[in-house]
Design a protein around this motif. Sequence first.
Motif, PDB file in Angstrom:
ATOM      1  N   ASN A   1       0.875  -1.126   0.062  1.00 47.53           N
ATOM      2  CA  ASN A   1      -0.128   0.088   0.256  1.00 47.53           C
ATOM      3  C   ASN A   1       0.837   1.212   0.034  1.00 47.53           C
ATOM      4  O   ASN A   1       0.297   2.298  -0.720  1.00 47.53           O
ATOM      5  CB  ASN A   1      -0.878   0.068   1.370  1.00 47.53           C
ATOM      6  CG  ASN A   1      -1.935  -1.274   1.226  1.00 47.53           C
ATOM      7  OD1 ASN A   1      -2.180  -1.694   0.278  1.00 47.53           O
ATOM      8  ND2 ASN A   1      -2.233  -1.642   2.435  1.00 47.53           N
TER       9      ASN A   1
ATOM     10  N   VAL B   1       5.018   4.435   8.745  1.00 48.86           N
ATOM     11  CA  VAL B   1       4.992   3.263   7.903  1.00 48.86           C
ATOM     12  C   VAL B   1       5.865   2.372   8.822  1.00 48.86           C
ATOM     13  O   VAL B   1       5.668   1.232   9.026  1.00 48.86           O
ATOM     14  CB  VAL B   1       5.297   3.322   6.633  1.00 48.86           C
ATOM     15  CG1 VAL B   1       5.424   2.355   5.813  1.00 48.86           C
ATOM     16  CG2 VAL B   1       4.145   4.420   5.441  1.00 48.86           C
TER      17      VAL B   1
ATOM     18  N   LEU C   1      -4.529   2.499   6.105  1.00 52.36           N
ATOM     19  CA  LEU C   1      -4.236   1.821   5.222  1.00 52.36           C
ATOM     20  C   LEU C   1      -2.852   1.638   4.470  1.00 52.36           C
ATOM     21  O   LEU C   1      -2.365   0.625   4.423  1.00 52.36           O
ATOM     22  CB  LEU C   1      -5.156   2.183   3.966  1.00 52.36           C
ATOM     23  CG  LEU C   1      -5.172   1.297   2.867  1.00 52.36           C
ATOM     24  CD1 LEU C   1      -6.023  -0.163   3.145  1.00 52.36           C
ATOM     25  CD2 LEU C   1      -5.869   1.753   1.470  1.00 52.36           C
ATOM     26  N   VAL C   2      -2.499   3.024   4.501  1.00 54.26           N
ATOM     27  CA  VAL C   2      -1.071   2.739   3.666  1.00 54.26           C
ATOM     28  C   VAL C   2       0.178   2.270   4.689  1.00 54.26           C
ATOM     29  O   VAL C   2       1.192   1.653   4.082  1.00 54.26           O
ATOM     30  CB  VAL C   2      -0.759   4.392   3.453  1.00 54.26           C
ATOM     31  CG1 VAL C   2       0.851   4.689   3.241  1.00 54.26           C
ATOM     32  CG2 VAL C   2      -1.415   4.901   2.380  1.00 54.26           C
ATOM     33  N   ALA C   3       0.181   2.410   5.741  1.00 55.56           N
ATOM     34  CA  ALA C   3       0.805   1.850   6.810  1.00 55.56           C
ATOM     35  C   ALA C   3       0.801   0.401   7.254  1.00 55.56           C
ATOM     36  O   ALA C   3       1.725  -0.317   7.852  1.00 55.56           O
ATOM     37  CB  ALA C   3       0.943   2.495   8.001  1.00 55.56           C
ATOM     38  N   GLY C   4      -0.343  -0.143   6.524  1.00 59.79           N
ATOM     39  CA  GLY C   4      -0.471  -1.685   7.073  1.00 59.79           C
ATOM     40  C   GLY C   4      -0.501  -2.698   5.915  1.00 59.79           C
ATOM     41  O   GLY C   4      -0.195  -2.385   4.644  1.00 59.79           O
ATOM     42  N   ASP C   5      -0.458  -3.747   6.412  1.00 61.69           N
ATOM     43  CA  ASP C   5      -0.215  -5.069   5.549  1.00 61.69           C
ATOM     44  C   ASP C   5      -1.219  -5.482   4.748  1.00 61.69           C
ATOM     45  O   ASP C   5      -1.158  -6.446   3.692  1.00 61.69           O
ATOM     46  CB  ASP C   5       0.293  -6.250   6.530  1.00 61.69           C
ATOM     47  CG  ASP C   5       1.879  -6.032   6.924  1.00 61.69           C
ATOM     48  OD1 ASP C   5       2.530  -5.207   6.277  1.00 61.69           O
ATOM     49  OD2 ASP C   5       2.221  -6.458   7.904  1.00 61.69           O
ATOM     50  N   LEU C   6      -2.669  -5.033   5.258  1.00 59.20           N
ATOM     51  CA  LEU C   6      -3.784  -5.653   4.649  1.00 59.20           C
ATOM     52  C   LEU C   6      -3.980  -5.030   3.116  1.00 59.20           C
ATOM     53  O   LEU C   6      -3.658  -3.679   3.115  1.00 59.20           O
ATOM     54  CB  LEU C   6      -4.802  -5.308   5.463  1.00 59.20           C
ATOM     55  CG  LEU C   6      -5.165  -5.897   6.904  1.00 59.20           C
ATOM     56  CD1 LEU C   6      -6.201  -5.396   7.581  1.00 59.20           C
ATOM     57  CD2 LEU C   6      -4.776  -7.270   6.736  1.00 59.20           C
ATOM     58  N   THR C   7      -4.113  -5.611   2.132  1.00 57.64           N
ATOM     59  CA  THR C   7      -4.363  -5.103   0.951  1.00 57.64           C
ATOM     60  C   THR C   7      -5.646  -4.647   1.010  1.00 57.64           C
ATOM     61  O   THR C   7      -6.716  -4.977   1.845  1.00 57.64           O
ATOM     62  CB  THR C   7      -4.437  -6.255  -0.092  1.00 57.64           C
ATOM     63  OG1 THR C   7      -5.512  -7.318   0.131  1.00 57.64           O
ATOM     64  CG2 THR C   7      -3.059  -6.888  -0.408  1.00 57.64           C
ATOM     65  N   PRO C   8      -6.187  -3.479  -0.154  1.00 58.18           N
ATOM     66  CA  PRO C   8      -7.526  -3.121  -0.098  1.00 58.18           C
ATOM     67  C   PRO C   8      -8.613  -4.276  -0.013  1.00 58.18           C
ATOM     68  O   PRO C   8      -9.346  -4.109   0.532  1.00 58.18           O
ATOM     69  CB  PRO C   8      -7.594  -2.169  -1.251  1.00 58.18           C
ATOM     70  CG  PRO C   8      -5.976  -1.861  -1.381  1.00 58.18           C
ATOM     71  CD  PRO C   8      -5.144  -2.934  -0.961  1.00 58.18           C
TER      72      PRO C   8
ATOM     73  N   ARG D   1     -10.920  -1.162  -5.170  1.00 55.24           N
ATOM     74  CA  ARG D   1     -10.590  -2.418  -4.628  1.00 55.24           C
ATOM     75  C   ARG D   1     -11.191  -2.498  -3.407  1.00 55.24           C
ATOM     76  O   ARG D   1     -11.413  -3.586  -2.664  1.00 55.24           O
ATOM     77  CB  ARG D   1      -8.954  -2.435  -4.667  1.00 55.24           C
ATOM     78  CG  ARG D   1      -8.364  -2.347  -6.010  1.00 55.24           C
ATOM     79  CD  ARG D   1      -6.914  -2.186  -6.057  1.00 55.24           C
ATOM     80  NE  ARG D   1      -6.179  -3.342  -5.215  1.00 55.24           N
ATOM     81  CZ  ARG D   1      -5.047  -3.217  -4.619  1.00 55.24           C
ATOM     82  NH1 ARG D   1      -4.159  -1.931  -4.900  1.00 55.24           N
ATOM     83  NH2 ARG D   1      -4.413  -4.225  -3.986  1.00 55.24           N
TER      84      ARG D   1
END
Lengths: 615, 615
Positions: free
Chosen positions: A534, A600, B36-43, B90
């Motif tokens: 992301n 991040v 969202l940007v800092a996390g591992d989960l994809t959209p 997404r």
Amino acid sequence: MRRSIATVSLSGSLADKLTAAGAAGFDGVEIFENDLVAGDLTPEDVRRRAADLGLGIDLYQPFRDFEAVPPGVLAGGLRRAEHKFALMERLGATMMLVCSNVSPAAVDDDGLAAEQLKLLAERAAEHGIRIAYEALAWGRHVSDYLHAWRIVREADHPNLGVCLDSFHILARDTGPYAIETIPGEKIFFLQLADAPALPMDVLYWSRHYRCFPGQGDLDVAGLVASVLRTGYAGPLSLEVFNDIFRQAAAMRTAQDALRSLIALEEQVGERLGGASRPAALAPPPRPVVPSGFAFAELAVPDAGPLPRLLDGLGFTRTGTHAGKPVDLWEQGRARILLNRGSAESQDGPALGAIGLESPDPAASVKRAEALLSPVLPRLRGPHDAPLDAVAAPDGTELFFCRTRHPDHTSWTDDFTTGRRASEDAGGEITHIDHVALTQPWHHFDEASLFYRSVLGLRPHDSLELPDPYGLLRSRAVSSEDGGVRVALNVAYVGAHGGRPDAAWQHVALASRDIVAGARRLRAAGLSPLAIPENYYDDLEARHDLGTERHELLRELGLLYDRDEYGEFLHFYTATTGRVFFEIVQRIGDYRGYGAINAPVRLAAQHTRAQRVPPP
Amino acid sequence: MRRSIATVSLSGSLADKLTAAGAAGFDGVEIFENDLVAGDLTPEDVRRRAADLGLGIDLYQPFRDFEAVPPGVLAGGLRRAEHKFALMERLGATMMLVCSNVSPAAVDDDGLAAEQLKLLAERAAEHGIRIAYEALAWGRHVSDYLHAWRIVREADHPNLGVCLDSFHILARDTGPYAIETIPGEKIFFLQLADAPALPMDVLYWSRHYRCFPGQGDLDVAGLVASVLRTGYAGPLSLEVFNDIFRQAAAMRTAQDALRSLIALEEQVGERLGGASRPAALAPPPRPVVPSGFAFAELAVPDAGPLPRLLDGLGFTRTGTHAGKPVDLWEQGRARILLNRGSAESQDGPALGAIGLESPDPAASVKRAEALLSPVLPRLRGPHDAPLDAVAAPDGTELFFCRTRHPDHTSWTDDFTTGRRASEDAGGEITHIDHVALTQPWHHFDEASLFYRSVLGLRPHDSLELPDPYGLLRSRAVSSEDGGVRVALNVAYVGAHGGRPDAAWQHVALASRDIVAGARRLRAAGLSPLAIPENYYDDLEARHDLGTERHELLRELGLLYDRDEYGEFLHFYTATTGRVFFEIVQRIGDYRGYGAINAPVRLAAQHTRAQRVPPP
């Protein structure tokens, strides 16, 4: 000049406060009334104890809401004053602070204020007491010092003068230069506080965020220079209301406070120039600004994964200490010591010491000593090179070195040479770019003043970095040429020793080819800290760097930033204990630290550490 | 109405935030881009996980610095937007927040802003996405919602509407009533936050001090009523930036947040009145305001000095519980339970439970349950009277009782009667005046909302009390007639479980003759908390109460205060474990709690406790 501190600046009981001020080396104190009223010591006890500690009682404060009132209210004020004069005689104090009236009963009439203050001064004179009248920045009718001075001038009594307070004057953007129009003998007292530039109401700011001079953003030195030009020869007295100092140990705060005064006096002396500098302002030895990092020493319970990591980063083990279980790893001018002899820390490996290249190590230590830094004992064996070291506020040991310099013994001489790395052997890593040290949350301002005053580093703006479990505050200090950069981070308020995630430290290594470095690490079977996809999607939205470059960053897990001067590429290694490495490449004259990417990094580190907040 | 929360309001990783919002019972979330940007989960992961938790993704935010810019900058903004539209597809999100431009590149030209936002809306429409345009209070040219609405109206595109944010509107004192001039279908989104009245710059205030509705001083309910009158039927969504919530456990914050929304909806319903109240705002059961204290229960490892102390205060042991090691002590309507059966606390005796007189205990519990308070299981023996209880945020158990009322079983029936004390047997103590509970520093706002919303108590102003080791914050909540008063104190920030001095609790007992009470205690060989002589010297300076009265106060160690309604006399007992008693006498209609004397009390308690701050 006399150095004083108001008891309200320190934590604990009045006895604790006096002890701390005496131990730090202050000459006097301002007794803050509430500290006396709430305490068990009688005024006579306080007088005796202060005398035993070598402390004068320079001021009793504050006396509030007295002047410019209707006659009925005046009678009550005079009654209060007589009680306080009697108390001051028991204390042996001869100066009382009267601050400008904030009550709704106050009348906007300077003549009345002057008349009533004169009456108070006459009464005070009967007790041998002088009155110092201070304009509070939030006074009802009198809120600036020139206004207070006009009233004092009109009252025209020898026992009445003004008290100036740097916070009240500078917080209101009142020009301090007009101070020089006040005769020095009518300035009875000078209170000093600094404050960070914070956008809030002046009363709220004053009550919670004052700090010691040099820890904030106000030009306290300029103000003191103006005051001294009037001929003022009274105390320089610190009066700080600060939510954090209220909670910190008084002994430590008092020492931090005195360091601040010493550094302030030096700055004031520079402002005044040689001729008009009062003899009392004898300057401490000049700071010796370090030119670079000599080494970073990691205290490691055992070698663990670090040798493999250093090897993967392109370092070579070039020596082992002759008498201690310490290995030296080198690449270019970047040197890492792994000290296996240190007591095991509960958090695993930690950054215990930093070597700084000093043009004159002995002078560096003299400077630190003059600014009250603990000088570390030289525990060395018969063959060791002398090492001059002091302790930073967070306990990190700072060694002043001249590495492999013909005119000076070098600490590297203590290491038996294995493979000798050339300082320009073509490795990607050239030197230590910066170190980042997480400070205990209640010692952040102290640390920032330490690096500024002891080492002569320049502080940069404070930043706030959102971490998944709180806001971190970060402030870098650096030498002019960027040879030494230290990023001071502070854990979120409330985080404490039991939470190692709040105390990460890192060593940032400068690379001249970070792409090659990242590939080398991977080839060694090691992974940098994983950066989420992301992040790269967002980076593509924010910057158009061309498809190829975006793909390269994504492939290698590199982070990106740019400013008006250049670009910045960086990545992180996994964390071992409290420590991780950052590899950075500055392209052009980029000046920052990639702070935009810190959230991040923090999120990724929390994910790996699997740490959770308290319930 | 849909209840939503922005992920930025909760701590931890995005996965933690979604889990907490789902578990609390929210219908949807706003995805804060950085989470969202800092996390591992994809959209796609986020979309799936939210769906599994029953959460809609109601908003993607924020998109910054887009409108009213020169053409070159616009191209970059559209490029960014296309990336974000693809991301939102997404995610399965169909609404994007665009906040008003704060960059120096922004031009003060509403026509240009409208034109460019219309272009953005056209692009968004191609992806089935709608744009909600929000005026930030610190926007460069657009900083109030009516201005944002004029631009949206001019742009005139079905995919473009406004986002209203209660903080931005109320912080600027913009009248919310003008909201009713905006057609409901053009209000695309409503974000809600409250904030305490703090005198600071709006940006700083917004970033650090927002709180959930009902925890601050803004009229959020009035604003929501105005918005609903337009016909708005979108989500009520909480968006709070708060330094403390960032550190607290997400599950707990999410529950606190939802309680706040339930209470807000009730208030909004009342504002709108029966006819125009949307069906979606079905009110919870009405609060049942308690009329007084039934008892205070101390958990004690063993009886220790407490029986002797209660005896010295004039209490009589009137009974013992039929099935548990609990003694009942009574005087007038003041009742203290000593529960010797409780698990030993590491801090010694603590206040574990409070009985509240309720006109309808079952209805009190229903109210508490509707506001998400944990209802305590009824663990009672075969002969016990039913007791309805819930847990307050700090773990204190609150029992709803009708003591000795003909229509209701009474908890006192479980106690074998020893000497039966008459409720008006002439003792000096008549009832429990208030209880004071120290809250963990990160749960203070939650506690204040709990007592307000669950029990219908009215919050008073927050006070700051200087303690020798930090500032304490204190806020009282009370019933209209003062029958129930609870003082919530919060330990200084950073204090934690290992420092019991930060967690004192006390029970204040109302006396009709405090002088007799103080004499009685002394006659029993017990001393009240010693108050320094300096306090009385200062009191004489401040108030002229006549020599005789001053001497009496000094002799008996009584503290004094007054307000415009009456006078207040009080003293304290020694502390046992976490608990001490205060004896108070209100003369006339004095409304406070003697807060002016709290610093003296705290200093005296610290002196006795011999506690020291951390290094």
